[in-house]
Design a protein around this motif. Structure first.
Motif, PDB file in Angstrom:
ATOM      1  N   ARG A  19      43.897  49.836  27.145  1.00 43.41           N
ATOM      2  CA  ARG A  19      44.210  48.412  27.207  1.00 43.41           C
ATOM      3  C   ARG A  19      45.202  48.127  28.341  1.00 43.41           C
ATOM      4  NH1 ARG A  19      43.283  45.204  22.604  1.00 43.41           N
ATOM      5  NH2 ARG A  19      45.181  44.044  23.088  1.00 43.41           N
ATOM      6  N   ASP A  20      46.205  49.000  28.497  1.00 45.76           N
ATOM      7  CA  ASP A  20      47.188  48.813  29.559  1.00 45.76           C
ATOM      8  C   ASP A  20      46.551  48.996  30.932  1.00 45.76           C
ATOM      9  OD1 ASP A  20      49.151  48.340  27.708  1.00 45.76           O
ATOM     10  OD2 ASP A  20      49.906  50.395  27.703  1.00 45.76           O
ATOM     11  N   TYR A  21      45.626  49.957  31.034  1.00 44.10           N
ATOM     12  CA  TYR A  21      44.950  50.189  32.312  1.00 44.10           C
ATOM     13  C   TYR A  21      44.144  48.961  32.734  1.00 44.10           C
ATOM     14  CZ  TYR A  21      41.721  52.066  35.764  1.00 44.10           C
ATOM     15  OH  TYR A  21      40.983  52.258  36.899  1.00 44.10           O
ATOM     16  N   ILE A  22      43.371  48.410  31.806  1.00 44.66           N
ATOM     17  CA  ILE A  22      42.568  47.225  32.122  1.00 44.66           C
ATOM     18  C   ILE A  22      43.478  46.073  32.522  1.00 44.66           C
ATOM     19  CG2 ILE A  22      40.955  45.520  31.215  1.00 44.66           C
ATOM     20  CD1 ILE A  22      39.725  48.293  31.674  1.00 44.66           C
ATOM     21  N   GLU A  38      44.031  42.687  40.791  1.00 45.33           N
ATOM     22  CA  GLU A  38      42.812  42.282  41.498  1.00 45.33           C
ATOM     23  C   GLU A  38      42.501  40.789  41.397  1.00 45.33           C
ATOM     24  OE1 GLU A  38      39.586  44.770  40.282  1.00 45.33           O
ATOM     25  OE2 GLU A  38      40.440  46.564  41.226  1.00 45.33           O
ATOM     26  N   ILE A  39      43.215  40.078  40.551  1.00 43.86           N
ATOM     27  CA  ILE A  39      42.981  38.643  40.410  1.00 43.86           C
ATOM     28  C   ILE A  39      44.332  37.933  40.339  1.00 43.86           C
ATOM     29  CG2 ILE A  39      40.780  38.933  39.195  1.00 43.86           C
ATOM     30  CD1 ILE A  39      42.187  38.539  36.589  1.00 43.86           C
ATOM     31  N   TYR A  40      44.309  36.618  40.493  1.00 41.22           N
ATOM     32  CA  TYR A  40      45.509  35.805  40.304  1.00 41.22           C
ATOM     33  C   TYR A  40      45.395  35.053  38.979  1.00 41.22           C
ATOM     34  CZ  TYR A  40      46.726  36.548  45.234  1.00 41.22           C
ATOM     35  OH  TYR A  40      47.068  37.103  46.443  1.00 41.22           O
ATOM     36  N   ALA A  41      46.523  34.971  38.268  1.00 33.23           N
ATOM     37  CA  ALA A  41      46.528  34.306  36.959  1.00 33.23           C
ATOM     38  C   ALA A  41      46.257  32.818  37.058  1.00 33.23           C
ATOM     39  CB  ALA A  41      47.869  34.550  36.269  1.00 33.23           C
ATOM     40  N   TRP A  45      43.728  31.518  38.605  1.00 34.66           N
ATOM     41  CA  TRP A  45      42.293  31.259  38.703  1.00 34.66           C
ATOM     42  C   TRP A  45      41.761  30.657  37.402  1.00 34.66           C
ATOM     43  CZ3 TRP A  45      40.103  36.322  41.349  1.00 34.66           C
ATOM     44  CH2 TRP A  45      40.597  36.386  42.658  1.00 34.66           C
ATOM     45  N   PRO A  46      40.604  29.992  37.444  1.00 32.83           N
ATOM     46  CA  PRO A  46      40.012  29.425  36.221  1.00 32.83           C
ATOM     47  C   PRO A  46      39.752  30.512  35.175  1.00 32.83           C
ATOM     48  CG  PRO A  46      38.937  28.535  38.179  1.00 32.83           C
ATOM     49  CD  PRO A  46      39.828  29.642  38.656  1.00 32.83           C
ATOM     50  N   ASP A  47      39.840  30.140  33.907  1.00 30.88           N
ATOM     51  CA  ASP A  47      39.662  31.102  32.817  1.00 30.88           C
ATOM     52  C   ASP A  47      38.338  31.850  32.913  1.00 30.88           C
ATOM     53  OD1 ASP A  47      42.115  30.507  31.791  1.00 30.88           O
ATOM     54  OD2 ASP A  47      41.379  29.257  30.137  1.00 30.88           O
ATOM     55  N   ASP A  48      37.255  31.147  33.216  1.00 29.98           N
ATOM     56  CA  ASP A  48      35.944  31.802  33.291  1.00 29.98           C
ATOM     57  C   ASP A  48      35.915  32.845  34.399  1.00 29.98           C
ATOM     58  OD1 ASP A  48      35.040  30.309  31.199  1.00 29.98           O
ATOM     59  OD2 ASP A  48      33.867  28.903  32.406  1.00 29.98           O
ATOM     60  N   THR A  49      36.587  32.572  35.501  1.00 28.10           N
ATOM     61  CA  THR A  49      36.646  33.529  36.607  1.00 28.10           C
ATOM     62  C   THR A  49      37.432  34.764  36.200  1.00 28.10           C
ATOM     63  OG1 THR A  49      36.592  31.687  38.168  1.00 28.10           O
ATOM     64  CG2 THR A  49      37.281  33.825  39.027  1.00 28.10           C
ATOM     65  N   ILE A  50      38.542  34.554  35.513  1.00 31.51           N
ATOM     66  CA  ILE A  50      39.353  35.689  35.045  1.00 31.51           C
ATOM     67  C   ILE A  50      38.566  36.527  34.049  1.00 31.51           C
ATOM     68  CG2 ILE A  50      41.397  36.303  33.703  1.00 31.51           C
ATOM     69  CD1 ILE A  50      42.814  33.909  34.968  1.00 31.51           C
ATOM     70  N   ALA A  98      34.032  42.829  34.276  1.00 28.81           N
ATOM     71  CA  ALA A  98      33.549  43.752  35.303  1.00 28.81           C
ATOM     72  C   ALA A  98      34.431  45.003  35.368  1.00 28.81           C
ATOM     73  CB  ALA A  98      33.519  43.052  36.662  1.00 28.81           C
ATOM     74  N   ILE A  99      35.736  44.818  35.266  1.00 20.60           N
ATOM     75  CA  ILE A  99      36.663  45.955  35.281  1.00 20.60           C
ATOM     76  C   ILE A  99      36.434  46.847  34.060  1.00 20.60           C
ATOM     77  CG2 ILE A  99      39.106  46.603  35.120  1.00 20.60           C
ATOM     78  CD1 ILE A  99      39.698  43.924  36.634  1.00 20.60           C
ATOM     79  N   MET A 100      36.244  46.239  32.892  1.00 20.48           N
ATOM     80  CA  MET A 100      35.978  47.011  31.678  1.00 20.48           C
ATOM     81  C   MET A 100      34.677  47.790  31.797  1.00 20.48           C
ATOM     82  SD  MET A 100      37.132  44.123  28.874  1.00 20.48           S
ATOM     83  CE  MET A 100      36.491  45.053  27.478  1.00 20.48           C
TER      84      MET A 100
END
Length: 233
Positions: free
Chosen positions: A189-192, A199-202, A204-209, A215-217
């Motif tokens: 969980r911490d790794y994800i 790799e993303i900015y907080a 960004w829209p919820d759907d994008t996050i 994808a990371i998971m």
């Protein structure tokens, strides 16, 4: 752009973000109450913009701090830094002093900075952690290319019989074929969470996050499922 000029540039285009610092003991993970927390611009660490104490939960109040405009983090233009960088200095009785430089504060969202304090020793040493630039903004080497189709054993069988959600993953701190690089056991969980925040900015829209986190998971579980790291050696 130098540290001072970054500050001046931000003063001209000001938005507001939030920061909360959580202080815990590195010995037993208990919250540290009444720790003194000083916040400053990373480019000017001796000029404090906030000075607060932690509560019984080891947390500071939620602090409102200056940040660049929201549109900077929504644009592909990497010339404009989309977050402000702050330095967090911590002092608490019975613990070594700690400093975290480069805490990123984006506009309109809450940044949470955890700090683990080491028990004070005879030398009363000073700990300093420097957070590198965000991967979307910093100048990093390109990702190492990999074959889309990985070779498997002659049996043709996948290593694991089914996809599993691990409690821990092994993170190899270097290229896969570098045996001198260290391996670290990190909670899944911490790794994800850590990869996503890199790799993303907080903002960004919820759907994008959500799409990026999925994808990371998926990528991580594929590596676990095929035991990819072991198979490339």
């Amino acid at each position: 752009m130098g540290a001072v000029s970054k500050i001046h540039a931000m003063e001209e285009n000001i938005d507001k973000g939030k920061l909360q610092v959580t202080i815990r003991s590195g010995t037993d993970n208990h919250p540290v109450e009444n720790a003194l927390v000083r916040i400053s611009y990373t480019g000017d660490p001796d000029s404090f913009v906030e000075e607060v104490r932690t509560d019984e939960s080891g947390q500071t109040p939620v602090l409102e701090l200056k940040s660049p405009p929201l549109e900077y983090s929504m644009s592909a233009d990497q010339e404009k830094q989309p977050y402000a960088e702050y330095t967090v200095q911590v002092e608490a009785e019975g613990y070594e002093k700690e400093e975290v430089a480069g805490t990123e504060v984006l506009p309109k969202v809450l940044a949470k900075q955890p700090v683990l304090l080491a028990a004070r020793n005879i030398t009363d040493s000073y700990q300093r952690i420097v957070i590198p630039p965000h991967t979307l903004f910093g100048d990093y080497p390109p990702k190492i290319e990999e074959a889309e189709v990985k070779p498997i054993e002659e049996s043709g069988e996948i290593v694991l019989s089914k996809v599993v959600i691990p409690e821990y993953v092994v993170v190899h701190d270097g290229p896969a074929n570098d045996p001198s690089a260290s391996n670290y056991y990190v909670r899944y969980r911490d790794y994800i969470k850590n990869v996503a925040s890199s790799e993303i900015y907080a903002t960004w829209p919820d759907d994008t996050i959500r799409a990026n986190v999925l994808a990371i998971m998926s990528f991580t579980l594929n590596r676990v499922y095929t035991e990819w790291y072991r198979n490339v050696h």
